[in-house]
Design an enzyme around this catalytic site. Sequence first.
Site, PDB file in Angstrom:
ATOM      1  N   HIS A  46       3.467 -64.688   3.911  1.00  0.00           N
ATOM      2  CA  HIS A  46       2.484 -64.139   4.852  1.00  0.00           C
ATOM      3  C   HIS A  46       3.159 -63.685   6.147  1.00  0.00           C
ATOM      4  CE1 HIS A  46      -1.200 -66.359   2.939  1.00  0.00           C
ATOM      5  NE2 HIS A  46      -0.529 -65.607   2.078  1.00  0.00           N
ATOM      6  N   SER A  90      -1.042 -61.315  -1.173  1.00  0.00           N
ATOM      7  CA  SER A  90      -1.269 -61.677   0.232  1.00  0.00           C
ATOM      8  C   SER A  90      -0.190 -61.149   1.156  1.00  0.00           C
ATOM      9  CB  SER A  90      -1.372 -63.201   0.362  1.00  0.00           C
ATOM     10  OG  SER A  90      -2.376 -63.714  -0.481  1.00  0.00           O
TER      11      SER A  90
END
Length: 380
Positions: A341, A283
């Site tokens: 992230h 991610s």
Amino acid sequence: PRCRFQDGGREALPTRKDYLGELRKMAWTFCSRAWVKQELWSSGTRASRSTLFTQQRNGFRKPAQKTDSQRPNSGSSTKPRRSGLSPPVEDVVFPTPSHSVKKLVKPFFFTIGFSGCAFGSAAIWQYEALKTRFQKYFENTRADWMDRMKLRTDLDIRREINLWWKSLSEGQRAVSGIIAANVLVFCLWRVPAMQRIMVTYFTSNPASRVLCFPMVLSTFSHFSFLHMATNMYVLWSFSTSIVSLLGREQFMAVYFSAGVVSTFVSYVCKVATGRFGPSLGASGAIMTILAAVCTKMPEAKLAIIFLPMFTFTAGNALKAVIAIDSAGLVLGWKFFDHAAHLGGALFGMWYVTFGNELIWNNREPLVKAWHNLRTGRSKK
């Protein structure tokens, strides 16, 4: 036994009554002693059996379950917190987490060194690819045109795969190897004998004894199939755009560097907040790709796969993702690694704005040095 008594100076034998009385007395004495011995033996036997049975019950008794009071406090526990996408790591013993900044020194230098090697290798790779393509062009020009006009009659599976491969865009071909590596690591998670190795090297955790290698390997690691499928779909969707912007070689350097940079940001936040736990997944690197494309093409229209009727601009999508991850980091949401992230998104925005000019456009000295090295070897 006999009894003697004097009667007129003479010794007389006992009468029948006396004899019976003596017999009763001896019989009563013997019975009393026998009863006492029997009682003592019986009590000793009963005591020894009781001890034996007690020892047997204790030998087969299940160990007592530890109560919550015997467990260490959450603040001093060495077991990591597990999110919904993390593997079961209850059996793995982690060292005691430390809030010292010294624990981030090695990951910091590893991030810089690995990123530099990634961009340097990408520059050399691009040089070799261009050289090979240039040579093949002249070889095909000199080749007989009849050889290129031959009809191929082989309809085997290799030809079909070759046709499918050529139908893909350059970006899709570039990410195919990354997707294959993620699928392979996902299958390794299903091997019971590999669990301890996978947790040690394919999950990133500042409380672990191994810090540097997991920063790269965890980028290709997924324990949940839904997690892997979602990440690979997003990577496949943005692959054509990002490769058209950066090129295949530069894209690979950015992707690998983004995985390490996002993991380092996760390390920093975990050490600062004390919320230790394993993290894995692509991610962070994919957020770099998404942020780079959305920064360069903010007016591009995007849609969600399940809701294709609702469209929104890439710029608004990037703002929404950053807002959600910022809220998750501040509020302590544990389902995703929001720090990774955010680190990936910020790195992507910075690279397409400044990093491309500072790093990739200054690769010429390295390429010249490699060219001189190759030319010197060929002359020898």
